[in-house]
Design a protein around this motif. Structure first.
Motif, PDB file in Angstrom:
ATOM      1  N   GLY A  74       0.782  -1.227   0.000  1.00  0.00           N
ATOM      2  CA  GLY A  74       0.000   0.000   0.000  1.00  0.00           C
ATOM      3  C   GLY A  74       0.814   1.277   0.000  1.00  0.00           C
ATOM      4  N   SER A  75       2.127   1.167  -0.026  1.00  0.00           N
ATOM      5  CA  SER A  75       2.955   2.368  -0.105  1.00  0.00           C
ATOM      6  C   SER A  75       3.608   2.425  -1.482  1.00  0.00           C
ATOM      7  CB  SER A  75       4.002   2.374   1.016  1.00  0.00           C
ATOM      8  OG  SER A  75       4.844   1.254   0.902  1.00  0.00           O
ATOM      9  N   PHE A  76       4.495   3.404  -1.670  1.00  0.00           N
ATOM     10  CA  PHE A  76       5.069   3.646  -2.980  1.00  0.00           C
ATOM     11  C   PHE A  76       6.582   3.779  -2.904  1.00  0.00           C
ATOM     12  CE2 PHE A  76       0.890   5.661  -2.842  1.00  0.00           C
ATOM     13  CZ  PHE A  76       0.269   5.096  -3.943  1.00  0.00           C
ATOM     14  N   GLU A  77       7.235   3.331  -3.953  1.00  0.00           N
ATOM     15  CA  GLU A  77       8.618   3.693  -4.195  1.00  0.00           C
ATOM     16  C   GLU A  77       8.545   4.918  -5.087  1.00  0.00           C
ATOM     17  OE1 GLU A  77      10.940   0.451  -5.770  1.00  0.00           O
ATOM     18  OE2 GLU A  77       9.777  -0.976  -4.587  1.00  0.00           O
ATOM     19  N   THR A  78       9.352   5.901  -4.797  1.00  0.00           N
ATOM     20  CA  THR A  78       9.243   7.149  -5.528  1.00  0.00           C
ATOM     21  C   THR A  78      10.519   7.487  -6.269  1.00  0.00           C
ATOM     22  OG1 THR A  78       8.762   9.510  -5.342  1.00  0.00           O
ATOM     23  CG2 THR A  78       9.875   8.501  -3.486  1.00  0.00           C
ATOM     24  N   SER A  79      10.328   8.132  -7.387  1.00  0.00           N
ATOM     25  CA  SER A  79      11.489   8.675  -8.088  1.00  0.00           C
ATOM     26  C   SER A  79      11.895   9.955  -7.360  1.00  0.00           C
ATOM     27  CB  SER A  79      11.154   8.975  -9.546  1.00  0.00           C
ATOM     28  OG  SER A  79      10.181   9.998  -9.623  1.00  0.00           O
ATOM     29  N   LYS A  80      13.107  10.327  -7.491  1.00  0.00           N
ATOM     30  CA  LYS A  80      13.603  11.526  -6.803  1.00  0.00           C
ATOM     31  C   LYS A  80      13.323  12.804  -7.588  1.00  0.00           C
ATOM     32  CE  LYS A  80      15.475   9.110  -3.533  1.00  0.00           C
ATOM     33  NZ  LYS A  80      14.594   8.731  -2.480  1.00  0.00           N
ATOM     34  N   SER A  81      12.921  12.648  -8.843  1.00  0.00           N
ATOM     35  CA  SER A  81      12.745  13.844  -9.666  1.00  0.00           C
ATOM     36  C   SER A  81      11.266  14.216  -9.807  1.00  0.00           C
ATOM     37  CB  SER A  81      13.358  13.629 -11.046  1.00  0.00           C
ATOM     38  OG  SER A  81      12.706  12.580 -11.712  1.00  0.00           O
ATOM     39  N   ASN A  82      11.035  15.497  -9.888  1.00  0.00           N
ATOM     40  CA  ASN A  82       9.709  16.043 -10.136  1.00  0.00           C
ATOM     41  C   ASN A  82       9.704  16.730 -11.488  1.00  0.00           C
ATOM     42  OD1 ASN A  82       8.671  15.427  -7.580  1.00  0.00           O
ATOM     43  ND2 ASN A  82       9.380  17.349  -6.720  1.00  0.00           N
ATOM     44  N   GLU A  83       8.576  16.660 -12.152  1.00  0.00           N
ATOM     45  CA  GLU A  83       8.365  17.488 -13.334  1.00  0.00           C
ATOM     46  C   GLU A  83       7.530  18.667 -12.861  1.00  0.00           C
ATOM     47  OE1 GLU A  83       6.311  14.665 -15.794  1.00  0.00           O
ATOM     48  OE2 GLU A  83       8.158  13.792 -16.536  1.00  0.00           O
ATOM     49  N   THR A  84       8.149  19.840 -12.741  1.00  0.00           N
ATOM     50  CA  THR A  84       7.413  21.007 -12.281  1.00  0.00           C
ATOM     51  C   THR A  84       6.617  21.604 -13.431  1.00  0.00           C
ATOM     52  OG1 THR A  84       9.284  22.474 -12.684  1.00  0.00           O
ATOM     53  CG2 THR A  84       9.085  21.537 -10.466  1.00  0.00           C
ATOM     54  N   PHE A  85       5.512  22.251 -13.081  1.00  0.00           N
ATOM     55  CA  PHE A  85       4.672  22.843 -14.117  1.00  0.00           C
ATOM     56  C   PHE A  85       3.980  24.088 -13.614  1.00  0.00           C
ATOM     57  CE2 PHE A  85       1.939  19.540 -12.144  1.00  0.00           C
ATOM     58  CZ  PHE A  85       0.867  20.305 -11.729  1.00  0.00           C
ATOM     59  N   SER A  86       3.462  24.842 -14.571  1.00  0.00           N
ATOM     60  CA  SER A  86       2.566  25.960 -14.284  1.00  0.00           C
ATOM     61  C   SER A  86       1.324  25.755 -15.132  1.00  0.00           C
ATOM     62  CB  SER A  86       3.224  27.303 -14.591  1.00  0.00           C
ATOM     63  OG  SER A  86       3.556  27.387 -15.956  1.00  0.00           O
ATOM     64  N   ILE A  87       0.212  26.252 -14.628  1.00  0.00           N
ATOM     65  CA  ILE A  87      -1.073  26.091 -15.306  1.00  0.00           C
ATOM     66  C   ILE A  87      -1.556  27.451 -15.782  1.00  0.00           C
ATOM     67  CG2 ILE A  87      -3.499  25.474 -14.976  1.00  0.00           C
ATOM     68  CD1 ILE A  87      -2.589  23.435 -12.918  1.00  0.00           C
ATOM     69  N   LYS A  88      -2.066  27.479 -17.024  1.00  0.00           N
ATOM     70  CA  LYS A  88      -2.631  28.711 -17.575  1.00  0.00           C
ATOM     71  C   LYS A  88      -3.919  28.374 -18.308  1.00  0.00           C
ATOM     72  CE  LYS A  88       1.850  30.887 -18.277  1.00  0.00           C
ATOM     73  NZ  LYS A  88       2.790  31.439 -19.228  1.00  0.00           N
ATOM     74  N   ILE A  89      -4.896  29.243 -18.147  1.00  0.00           N
ATOM     75  CA  ILE A  89      -6.125  29.131 -18.926  1.00  0.00           C
ATOM     76  C   ILE A  89      -5.979  30.078 -20.103  1.00  0.00           C
ATOM     77  CG2 ILE A  89      -8.617  29.471 -18.956  1.00  0.00           C
ATOM     78  CD1 ILE A  89      -8.578  28.643 -15.979  1.00  0.00           C
TER      79      ILE A  89
END
Length: 141
Positions: A74-89
């Motif tokens: 029930g838990s997760f192994e995680t990658s160390k990297s994030n893909e950061t983003f911004s949201i625009k309408i």
């Protein structure tokens, strides 16, 4: 060519029929790919995913996506990297702008609700259909 035109029509219908501002609240959480429609019209179903996406959006309409690998406990192994983003309408569409040290790209949210997320990758024109991740209940197998 007919498949590409059909895909464009589907995208137009989705983007015109929904208020993209309402999609933002549904992005947060754990998602797994259910199906991908490639730009040539080919569909690929995903019956099993060993990786899922965790998406987190802040109040400032920025956030990150991280790849996770669920385990049987029930838990997760995680990658160390994030893909950061911004949201625009923009132009009645909800667009996500990703930036990593290696690449930048844009995705358009075609639909988002409690159980499904549909995203168009604007670079390769592939459409990704995600479903909300549900962990395995090994006690009831």
């Amino acid at each position: 060519m007919k498949k590409l035109i059909g895909l464009i029509v589907i995208i137009s219908v989705f983007s015109c029929s929904k208020n993209p501002e309402t999609f933002v609240t549904h992005l947060n959480g754990y998602w797994e790919i259910d199906e991908v429609t490639l730009s040539d019209g080919t569909k690929r179903d995903y019956n099993f995913n060993d990786m899922i996406d965790y998406i987190e959006v802040s109040d400032s309409l920025s956030g990150f996506r991280r790849k996770l690998k669920p385990n049987l406990f029930g838990s997760f192994e995680t990658s160390k990297s994030n893909e950061t983003f911004s949201i625009k309408i923009e132009n009645d569409s909800l667009n996500i702008y990703y930036k990593t040290p290696y690449a930048e790209w844009k995705e358009t949210v075609l639909n988002a609700n409690e159980s499904q997320l549909i995203i168009l990758n604007n670079t390769n024109k592939d459409v990704y259909i995600y479903k909300r991740y549900e962990s395995l209940d090994i006690e009831n197998l």
